[in-house]
Motif scaffolding. Sequence first.
Motif, PDB file in Angstrom:
ATOM      1  N   GLY A 221      37.832  27.242  40.889  1.00  0.00           N
ATOM      2  CA  GLY A 221      38.455  28.020  39.808  1.00  0.00           C
ATOM      3  C   GLY A 221      39.672  27.349  39.181  1.00  0.00           C
ATOM      4  N   GLN A 222      39.992  27.820  37.956  1.00  0.00           N
ATOM      5  CA  GLN A 222      41.189  27.336  37.254  1.00  0.00           C
ATOM      6  C   GLN A 222      42.126  28.507  37.008  1.00  0.00           C
ATOM      7  OE1 GLN A 222      39.968  25.069  33.744  1.00  0.00           O
ATOM      8  NE2 GLN A 222      40.329  23.249  34.981  1.00  0.00           N
ATOM      9  N   LEU A 223      43.404  28.270  37.310  1.00  0.00           N
ATOM     10  CA  LEU A 223      44.358  29.352  37.071  1.00  0.00           C
ATOM     11  C   LEU A 223      45.406  28.935  36.058  1.00  0.00           C
ATOM     12  CD1 LEU A 223      46.954  30.013  39.913  1.00  0.00           C
ATOM     13  CD2 LEU A 223      45.922  27.795  39.548  1.00  0.00           C
ATOM     14  N   LEU A 224      45.982  29.928  35.426  1.00  0.00           N
ATOM     15  CA  LEU A 224      47.076  29.722  34.482  1.00  0.00           C
ATOM     16  C   LEU A 224      48.272  30.503  35.011  1.00  0.00           C
ATOM     17  CD1 LEU A 224      48.338  29.009  31.675  1.00  0.00           C
ATOM     18  CD2 LEU A 224      47.263  31.090  30.787  1.00  0.00           C
ATOM     19  N   ASP A 225      49.424  29.819  35.146  1.00  0.00           N
ATOM     20  CA  ASP A 225      50.647  30.498  35.588  1.00  0.00           C
ATOM     21  C   ASP A 225      51.627  30.509  34.428  1.00  0.00           C
ATOM     22  OD1 ASP A 225      52.693  31.619  37.158  1.00  0.00           O
ATOM     23  OD2 ASP A 225      53.445  29.632  37.708  1.00  0.00           O
ATOM     24  N   LEU A 226      52.106  31.684  34.067  1.00  0.00           N
ATOM     25  CA  LEU A 226      53.021  31.819  32.927  1.00  0.00           C
ATOM     26  C   LEU A 226      54.449  32.016  33.433  1.00  0.00           C
ATOM     27  CD1 LEU A 226      50.733  34.305  30.991  1.00  0.00           C
ATOM     28  CD2 LEU A 226      51.096  31.893  30.401  1.00  0.00           C
TER      29      LEU A 226
ATOM     30  N   GLY B  23      38.510  31.647  26.140  1.00  0.00           N
ATOM     31  CA  GLY B  23      38.061  32.774  26.966  1.00  0.00           C
ATOM     32  C   GLY B  23      37.631  33.931  26.089  1.00  0.00           C
ATOM     33  N   GLY B  24      38.106  35.132  26.427  1.00  0.00           N
ATOM     34  CA  GLY B  24      37.805  36.294  25.593  1.00  0.00           C
ATOM     35  C   GLY B  24      36.353  36.694  25.658  1.00  0.00           C
ATOM     36  N   GLY B  25      35.719  36.513  26.800  1.00  0.00           N
ATOM     37  CA  GLY B  25      34.360  37.029  26.937  1.00  0.00           C
ATOM     38  C   GLY B  25      33.351  35.935  27.159  1.00  0.00           C
ATOM     39  N   SER B  26      33.651  34.706  26.790  1.00  0.00           N
ATOM     40  CA  SER B  26      32.689  33.632  27.012  1.00  0.00           C
ATOM     41  C   SER B  26      32.792  33.173  28.462  1.00  0.00           C
ATOM     42  CB  SER B  26      32.996  32.460  26.081  1.00  0.00           C
ATOM     43  OG  SER B  26      34.140  31.801  26.541  1.00  0.00           O
ATOM     44  N   ASP B  27      31.984  32.174  28.816  1.00  0.00           N
ATOM     45  CA  ASP B  27      32.091  31.684  30.183  1.00  0.00           C
ATOM     46  C   ASP B  27      33.089  30.544  30.281  1.00  0.00           C
ATOM     47  OD1 ASP B  27      30.634  29.885  28.861  1.00  0.00           O
ATOM     48  OD2 ASP B  27      28.927  29.854  30.221  1.00  0.00           O
ATOM     49  N   ALA B  28      33.824  30.283  29.212  1.00  0.00           N
ATOM     50  CA  ALA B  28      34.922  29.325  29.307  1.00  0.00           C
ATOM     51  C   ALA B  28      36.226  30.117  29.294  1.00  0.00           C
ATOM     52  CB  ALA B  28      34.890  28.356  28.150  1.00  0.00           C
ATOM     53  N   GLY B  29      37.228  29.582  29.891  1.00  0.00           N
ATOM     54  CA  GLY B  29      38.497  30.290  29.978  1.00  0.00           C
ATOM     55  C   GLY B  29      38.995  30.179  31.408  1.00  0.00           C
ATOM     56  N   PHE B  30      40.166  30.716  31.662  1.00  0.00           N
ATOM     57  CA  PHE B  30      40.703  30.669  33.021  1.00  0.00           C
ATOM     58  C   PHE B  30      40.040  31.745  33.886  1.00  0.00           C
ATOM     59  CE2 PHE B  30      43.995  28.784  30.398  1.00  0.00           C
ATOM     60  CZ  PHE B  30      44.276  27.630  31.114  1.00  0.00           C
ATOM     61  N   ASP B  31      39.932  31.458  35.172  1.00  0.00           N
ATOM     62  CA  ASP B  31      39.414  32.452  36.114  1.00  0.00           C
ATOM     63  C   ASP B  31      40.496  33.455  36.472  1.00  0.00           C
ATOM     64  OD1 ASP B  31      36.706  31.193  36.989  1.00  0.00           O
ATOM     65  OD2 ASP B  31      38.161  29.546  36.995  1.00  0.00           O
ATOM     66  N   LEU B  32      41.742  32.967  36.406  1.00  0.00           N
ATOM     67  CA  LEU B  32      42.842  33.803  36.883  1.00  0.00           C
ATOM     68  C   LEU B  32      44.110  33.463  36.106  1.00  0.00           C
ATOM     69  CD1 LEU B  32      43.829  35.738  39.160  1.00  0.00           C
ATOM     70  CD2 LEU B  32      44.328  33.696  40.512  1.00  0.00           C
ATOM     71  N   ILE B  33      44.807  34.508  35.670  1.00  0.00           N
ATOM     72  CA  ILE B  33      46.133  34.308  35.070  1.00  0.00           C
ATOM     73  C   ILE B  33      47.143  35.000  35.976  1.00  0.00           C
ATOM     74  CG2 ILE B  33      47.623  34.799  33.090  1.00  0.00           C
ATOM     75  CD1 ILE B  33      45.161  34.627  31.299  1.00  0.00           C
ATOM     76  N   VAL B  34      48.177  34.270  36.366  1.00  0.00           N
ATOM     77  CA  VAL B  34      49.218  34.850  37.222  1.00  0.00           C
ATOM     78  C   VAL B  34      50.570  34.706  36.526  1.00  0.00           C
ATOM     79  CG1 VAL B  34      48.039  34.414  39.420  1.00  0.00           C
ATOM     80  CG2 VAL B  34      49.540  32.668  38.483  1.00  0.00           C
TER      81      VAL B  34
ATOM     82  N   LEU C 246      40.958  34.394  29.227  1.00  0.00           N
ATOM     83  CA  LEU C 246      40.273  34.613  30.509  1.00  0.00           C
ATOM     84  C   LEU C 246      38.772  34.520  30.339  1.00  0.00           C
ATOM     85  CD1 LEU C 246      41.924  37.744  32.170  1.00  0.00           C
ATOM     86  CD2 LEU C 246      41.827  35.437  33.138  1.00  0.00           C
ATOM     87  N   LYS C 247      38.128  34.011  31.366  1.00  0.00           N
ATOM     88  CA  LYS C 247      36.674  34.111  31.444  1.00  0.00           C
ATOM     89  C   LYS C 247      36.284  35.566  31.615  1.00  0.00           C
ATOM     90  CE  LYS C 247      35.191  30.023  33.888  1.00  0.00           C
ATOM     91  NZ  LYS C 247      35.015  29.479  35.200  1.00  0.00           N
ATOM     92  N   ARG C 248      35.076  35.897  31.229  1.00  0.00           N
ATOM     93  CA  ARG C 248      34.570  37.229  31.571  1.00  0.00           C
ATOM     94  C   ARG C 248      34.525  37.330  33.101  1.00  0.00           C
ATOM     95  NH1 ARG C 248      30.238  39.407  27.760  1.00  0.00           N
ATOM     96  NH2 ARG C 248      32.155  39.995  26.725  1.00  0.00           N
ATOM     97  N   GLY C 249      35.017  38.435  33.633  1.00  0.00           N
ATOM     98  CA  GLY C 249      35.101  38.590  35.089  1.00  0.00           C
ATOM     99  C   GLY C 249      36.421  38.075  35.645  1.00  0.00           C
ATOM    100  N   GLY C 250      37.247  37.486  34.770  1.00  0.00           N
ATOM    101  CA  GLY C 250      38.525  36.936  35.235  1.00  0.00           C
ATOM    102  C   GLY C 250      39.551  38.034  35.516  1.00  0.00           C
ATOM    103  N   ARG C 251      40.625  37.624  36.186  1.00  0.00           N
ATOM    104  CA  ARG C 251      41.652  38.593  36.584  1.00  0.00           C
ATOM    105  C   ARG C 251      43.048  38.156  36.171  1.00  0.00           C
ATOM    106  NH1 ARG C 251      39.945  42.260  40.408  1.00  0.00           N
ATOM    107  NH2 ARG C 251      37.862  41.809  41.108  1.00  0.00           N
ATOM    108  N   VAL C 252      43.915  39.143  36.056  1.00  0.00           N
ATOM    109  CA  VAL C 252      45.343  38.881  35.863  1.00  0.00           C
ATOM    110  C   VAL C 252      46.086  39.491  37.044  1.00  0.00           C
ATOM    111  CG1 VAL C 252      47.368  39.324  34.432  1.00  0.00           C
ATOM    112  CG2 VAL C 252      45.160  39.064  33.354  1.00  0.00           C
ATOM    113  N   LEU C 253      47.082  38.758  37.543  1.00  0.00           N
ATOM    114  CA  LEU C 253      47.974  39.287  38.585  1.00  0.00           C
ATOM    115  C   LEU C 253      49.408  39.069  38.118  1.00  0.00           C
ATOM    116  CD1 LEU C 253      46.351  37.523  41.687  1.00  0.00           C
ATOM    117  CD2 LEU C 253      46.108  39.949  41.078  1.00  0.00           C
ATOM    118  N   VAL C 254      50.165  40.149  37.973  1.00  0.00           N
ATOM    119  CA  VAL C 254      51.574  39.982  37.585  1.00  0.00           C
ATOM    120  C   VAL C 254      52.483  40.659  38.598  1.00  0.00           C
ATOM    121  CG1 VAL C 254      51.268  39.709  35.080  1.00  0.00           C
ATOM    122  CG2 VAL C 254      51.494  42.013  36.033  1.00  0.00           C
ATOM    123  N   GLU C 255      53.584  39.961  38.921  1.00  0.00           N
ATOM    124  CA  GLU C 255      54.607  40.601  39.749  1.00  0.00           C
ATOM    125  C   GLU C 255      55.401  41.554  38.868  1.00  0.00           C
ATOM    126  OE1 GLU C 255      56.768  38.235  42.597  1.00  0.00           O
ATOM    127  OE2 GLU C 255      58.593  39.419  42.249  1.00  0.00           O
ATOM    128  N   ILE C 256      55.838  42.665  39.474  1.00  0.00           N
ATOM    129  CA  ILE C 256      56.624  43.654  38.712  1.00  0.00           C
ATOM    130  C   ILE C 256      57.844  44.087  39.521  1.00  0.00           C
ATOM    131  CG2 ILE C 256      54.641  44.605  37.462  1.00  0.00           C
ATOM    132  CD1 ILE C 256      54.791  46.993  39.545  1.00  0.00           C
TER     133      ILE C 256
END
Length: 306
Positions: free
Chosen positions: A99-104, A199-210, A258-268
């Motif tokens: 998988g590929q992740l994006l950290d912001l 991303g946005g629904g295609s199979d390209a994009g990040f698997d995970l954004i954190v 995000l890929k379709r099926g991808g997730r976002v995790l944010v600290e709050i």
Amino acid sequence: MDRQGFASPALDAKLLAGYGLGLTALDMALRENEPVEAGAAERIAGLMQRRLSGESVARIIGEREFYGLAFALNGATLEPRPETELLVDMALDALPQGGQLLDLGTGTGCIPIAVLVNRADASGVATDLSAEALVAAQGNAERHGVAERLVFLQGSWFEPLIENPHPSPPHKGEGTAPRVGLVAEIDHQTNSLLLVGRGGGSDAGFDLIVSNPPYINSAVIETLADEVKSFDPRLALDGGPDGLAPYRVIAAQARNWLKRGGRVLVEIGYDQGEAVTGLFEAAGFTDVTLHKDLNGLDRVVSAHHV
Ligand SMILES: C[S@@+](CC[C@H](N)C(=O)[O-])C[C@H]1O[C@@H](n2cnc3c(N)ncnc32)[C@H](O)[C@@H]1O
């Protein structure tokens, strides 16, 4: 807590003395009865003085441990906090094989570096508005052997991710087949990121954004402990008038990357659960869930892009 408000004064003194003498904890224990030269004593007194002025031991030493790894700090980086380790645990669970992740807002790079050190199959991209913070992050990625799999980009949240309207030219020997799933490709001339597919629904994009974005209400910053408000950079703390400004951007734009099926995790922050889950639900995410840290406080929001 001692009378001056220090939680662990004896430990702090030991760490600073060891640092001033250039000795490891083990050497300190073995040589504790040896006399100290005048020059070294003066050096240690200077370090103690900085601690008494409110600077943390980690800032004085220039590094802090996170997820069992040492991260170098500089004036533009937040000190990684132990509560953020929950985000790393959850990212390791959520990231599929390869998988590929994006950290912001990567700061020291602690989140993606901790993930990639534990997942040799994964790769990622990390952004930060602060170019100085990215210098520390790049050094940390090299120190921990993941620099080849982690690309750092300077800019605001998603801005450094430039959508590539045309498929990237194939690499040598790859014919014309699109490299599905490969998101991150650096244009070394502009130092920007090209995407093979959005991303946005295609199979390209990040698997995970954190992200562990700045989430403190601007007005509250002045009321924080000296150790935080005087030494952690404001850019790493200030989440705008209600502390939610970064989450609005992330919730509004994350599905585009995000890929379709991808997730976002944010600290709050402990009191932001309702507001942040609301933002992700309003942006069209499903399974928007609050997760508590070891102290029983709301700490992470996860959201699913189906
Ligand atoms: C709370 S710190 C977290 C740093 C690191 N991820 C961690 O968990 O220790 C937030 C980070 O977001 C960065 N930041 C602030 N505003 C930003 C923006 N508009 N775009 C990208 N990064 C930003 C800050 O420079 C800082 O490094």
